[in-house]
Design a protein around this motif. Structure first.
Motif, short mmCIF file in Angstrom:
data_model
loop_
_atom_site.label_atom_id
_atom_site.label_comp_id
_atom_site.label_asym_id
_atom_site.label_seq_id
_atom_site.Cartn_x
_atom_site.Cartn_y
_atom_site.Cartn_z
N THR A 108 23.45 76.40 68.71
CA THR A 108 24.04 77.19 67.63
C THR A 108 23.15 77.16 66.39
O THR A 108 22.92 78.19 65.75
CB THR A 108 25.43 76.64 67.27
OG1 THR A 108 26.27 76.71 68.42
CG2 THR A 108 26.06 77.45 66.14
N LYS A 109 22.65 76.00 66.06
CA LYS A 109 21.80 75.87 64.86
C LYS A 109 20.50 76.64 65.01
O LYS A 109 20.02 77.27 64.06
CB LYS A 109 21.51 74.39 64.59
CG LYS A 109 22.71 73.58 64.18
CD LYS A 109 22.35 72.12 63.99
CE LYS A 109 23.55 71.28 63.61
NZ LYS A 109 23.21 69.83 63.48
N LYS A 144 14.91 84.24 62.76
CA LYS A 144 13.49 84.33 63.06
C LYS A 144 12.74 83.04 62.68
O LYS A 144 11.60 82.84 63.05
CB LYS A 144 12.88 85.53 62.34
CG LYS A 144 11.56 85.95 62.97
CD LYS A 144 10.97 87.17 62.30
CE LYS A 144 9.65 87.54 62.93
NZ LYS A 144 8.96 88.62 62.25
N GLN A 145 13.35 82.20 61.86
CA GLN A 145 12.66 80.97 61.48
C GLN A 145 12.45 80.11 62.71
O GLN A 145 13.34 79.96 63.54
CB GLN A 145 13.47 80.23 60.41
CG GLN A 145 13.67 81.06 59.14
CD GLN A 145 14.51 80.32 58.14
OE1 GLN A 145 14.32 79.14 57.91
NE2 GLN A 145 15.46 81.02 57.53
N SER A 146 11.29 79.49 62.79
CA SER A 146 10.92 78.79 64.02
C SER A 146 11.53 77.40 64.08
O SER A 146 11.53 76.66 63.09
CB SER A 146 9.39 78.69 64.11
OG SER A 146 8.83 79.97 64.18
N PHE A 147 12.02 77.06 65.25
CA PHE A 147 12.52 75.71 65.52
C PHE A 147 11.36 74.73 65.48
O PHE A 147 11.42 73.70 64.82
CB PHE A 147 13.20 75.74 66.89
CG PHE A 147 13.63 74.41 67.41
CD1 PHE A 147 14.58 73.65 66.76
CD2 PHE A 147 13.10 73.92 68.60
CE1 PHE A 147 15.00 72.43 67.25
CE2 PHE A 147 13.50 72.70 69.11
CZ PHE A 147 14.46 71.95 68.43
N GLU A 173 17.01 63.08 72.54
CA GLU A 173 18.19 63.73 73.09
C GLU A 173 18.55 64.97 72.27
O GLU A 173 18.41 64.96 71.04
CB GLU A 173 19.38 62.76 73.10
CG GLU A 173 19.17 61.52 73.97
CD GLU A 173 19.13 61.86 75.45
OE1 GLU A 173 19.69 62.91 75.84
OE2 GLU A 173 18.54 61.07 76.22
N ILE A 174 18.99 66.02 72.94
CA ILE A 174 19.40 67.25 72.27
C ILE A 174 20.92 67.24 72.18
O ILE A 174 21.62 67.45 73.17
CB ILE A 174 18.93 68.49 73.03
CG1 ILE A 174 17.41 68.47 73.19
CG2 ILE A 174 19.38 69.77 72.32
CD1 ILE A 174 16.87 69.61 74.05
N GLU A 232 14.20 68.52 63.02
CA GLU A 232 14.25 67.17 62.43
C GLU A 232 15.62 66.54 62.61
O GLU A 232 15.73 65.33 62.81
CB GLU A 232 13.89 67.24 60.95
CG GLU A 232 12.42 67.53 60.69
CD GLU A 232 12.10 67.59 59.21
OE1 GLU A 232 13.05 67.71 58.40
OE2 GLU A 232 10.90 67.52 58.85
N SER A 233 16.68 67.36 62.56
CA SER A 233 18.04 66.82 62.66
C SER A 233 18.33 66.20 64.02
O SER A 233 19.21 65.35 64.14
CB SER A 233 19.07 67.92 62.34
OG SER A 233 19.14 68.87 63.40
N ILE A 234 17.59 66.63 65.07
CA ILE A 234 17.83 66.06 66.39
C ILE A 234 16.85 64.92 66.70
O ILE A 234 16.93 64.32 67.77
CB ILE A 234 17.75 67.13 67.50
CG1 ILE A 234 16.33 67.62 67.70
CG2 ILE A 234 18.69 68.29 67.20
CD1 ILE A 234 16.18 68.53 68.92
N GLY A 235 15.93 64.67 65.77
CA GLY A 235 15.03 63.53 65.95
C GLY A 235 13.58 63.86 66.15
O GLY A 235 12.75 62.96 66.32
N LEU A 236 13.21 65.14 66.16
CA LEU A 236 11.79 65.51 66.25
C LEU A 236 11.13 65.29 64.90
O LEU A 236 11.77 65.40 63.85
CB LEU A 236 11.63 66.96 66.69
CG LEU A 236 12.06 67.29 68.13
CD1 LEU A 236 12.00 68.79 68.37
CD2 LEU A 236 11.17 66.56 69.13
#
Length: 458
Positions: A221-222, A228-231, A214-215, A166-170
């Protein structure tokens, strides 16, 4: 030869037992690899131990075994210090640091009397066994369960985005179409492409409209810090497939086939929404509404502090996954190729520590707590075997590193001998081994110290 493992017990009992079982098996097999080649070349093995019978890396401190039995020339035992294992090969400078034995004239049955190529195979034996173990486990998995994956295009409800995504815009519900303009066939490969290929953008469909996300720098790093938590995960409704015995879900009255539609009276449509509500109500009494036989049913109970209710959601019901079945010989071939794919993946992870400006050692390195969390809190044979095979690969790669005290350190000296024709002196070997063991102890303390720091931080 010492099988170095910078790992500790995790919090969950099931995870801890899986970790202990996997490591014990892999340590035994690794040391058997050294033992096999030593015996093959008629070299005497004085000790074969699971765990250390001394306070590693100090061979003369707290010397005792929980169990030991001598058979022939070899003493087999179970040490008290559970961070590895070793075989003591006669006439070899190793972690036992038996300097008195090295002062005696070389005997025909000793390691130092063998040809350089024989000593090389003895040193590589553990690594070879770890790789063969991974191949055998993967072949078994592919032969029994086959290979199942979700094509990216079949994630019909879009993605569930975690806080990093979410922090990158997804956004939840986004349909990913490509990464940096390249189609990724398998959904679970998307995070790997972002991390290892260091891609710079993700293309999605949002409400039917194409959007380029955009990434930004720092994203890798994040993602790694989340462990193990999924992106991202494929979004899906919440339908119970299986309820674990004696779980909180069973106490609440969950049944297979229940569809969750509300949490404390608030509507819930997707599994990620349910998980968010569950995590925010840990330790609290809740009411969960399900649809059962076309009728709403309200179930009451407490969300455990672990945040685990104990039911398995139905996945394949909502997605058209692709399943590949393998015959015996096909499974063996797949096990072989998949093992080296995983070796490449893990090597890529290691390289990121030194090549990527985004990856920081203190945020990426972990000890036993980190490793323990990789195992599922609810035991599953396929998941356990997959992770055991990967840990075997990790041990193979780590032991091949050119650090004195690890197998790779000895291998470097032997390669030098094979090329130059000059044998490295025992004095140099002793000094290098001592330095290497101290470095390994420091790394072990540092990695596990990071885990302890993170536990207090959380």
């Amino acid at each position: 030869m010492q099988l170095n493992t910078v790992l500790l017990l995790s919090g969950g009992a099931t995870q801890a037992l899986q970790l202990l079982a996997a490591l014990s098996l892999l340590i035994l097999l690794h040391e058997f690899g050294h033992f096999f080649f030593a015996r093959l070349f008629k070299t005497r093995v004085e000790k074969f131990y699971l765990f250390f019978d001394f306070l590693f890396p100090f061979p003369n401190l707290l010397n005792f075994a929980l169990f030991k039995k001598k058979k022939g020339d070899t003493e087999y035992g179970l040490g008290w210090f559970p961070l590895g294992g070793y075989v003591k090969i006669a006439g070899m400078v190793d972690e036992s640091m038996d300097k008195d034995a090295m002062k005696q004239p070389p005997q025909p049955w000793e390691y130092r009397s063998k040809k350089a190529y024989q000593r090389l195979f003895i040193m590589l034996g553990g690594i070879i066994m770890n790789v063969l173990t991974a191949m055998a486990i993967y072949a078994f998995i592919f032969g029994v369960w086959g290979e199942e994956y979700l094509p990216t295009e079949n994630a019909k409800y879009g993605i569930a985005a975690d806080s990093v995504a979410e922090s990158i815009g997804l956004r939840d519900g986004d349909m990913i179409t490509s990464v940096s303009g390249k189609k990724v066939d398998r959904f679970n490969r998307i995070p790997y492409e972002i991390i290892f290929a260091e891609e710079k953008s993700i293309q999605v469909l949002r409400d039917g409209q194409p959007i380029n996300v955009e990434i930004p720098s720092g994203t890798i790093t994040k993602i790694i810090k989340k462990q193990k938590q999924s992106f991202i995960t494929p979004r899906m409704p919440v339908v119970v497939e299986k309820v674990s015995e004696k779980s909180e879900a069973e106490k609440m009255g969950f049944k297979a086939g229940d569809s969750i539609i509300a949490f404390n009276g608030q509507p819930v449509q997707f599994f990620d929404e349910f998980e968010d509500r569950k995590r925010s109500h840990a330790g609290q009494a809740v009411e969960i509404t399900v649809v059962r036989n076309n009728e709403p049913v309200v179930l009451s109970g407490n969300i455990p502090d672990t945040k685990i209710l104990g039911f398995q959601p139905h996945v394949t019901r909502f997605f058209e996954t692709k399943v590949i079945k393998y015959g015996i010989f096909e499974a063996i071939g797949k096990g072989f190729t998949f093992t080296f794919e995983q070796v490449g993946n893990y090597w890529s992870q290691l390289k990121l520590l030194f090549t990527s400006p985004e990856v920081k050692v203190n945020e990426s390195l972990g000890g036993l707590v980190t490793f323990g969390k990789l195992f599922d809190p609810v035991f599953d044979w396929q998941s356990f075997l997959m992770l055991t095979a990967f840990v075997s690969i990790i041990l193979a790669v780590m032991n091949l590193l050119p650090i004195p005290g690890l197998d790779g350190g000895y291998v470097i000296f032997l390669i030098f001998e094979l090329i130059s024709g000059r044998k490295v002196s025992d004095k140099v070997m002793e000094t290098a081994t001592t330095v290497g063991l101290v470095l390994l102890l420091g790394l072990m303390l540092y990695a596990n110290g990071l885990d302890i720091f993170r536990l207090f931080q959380n």
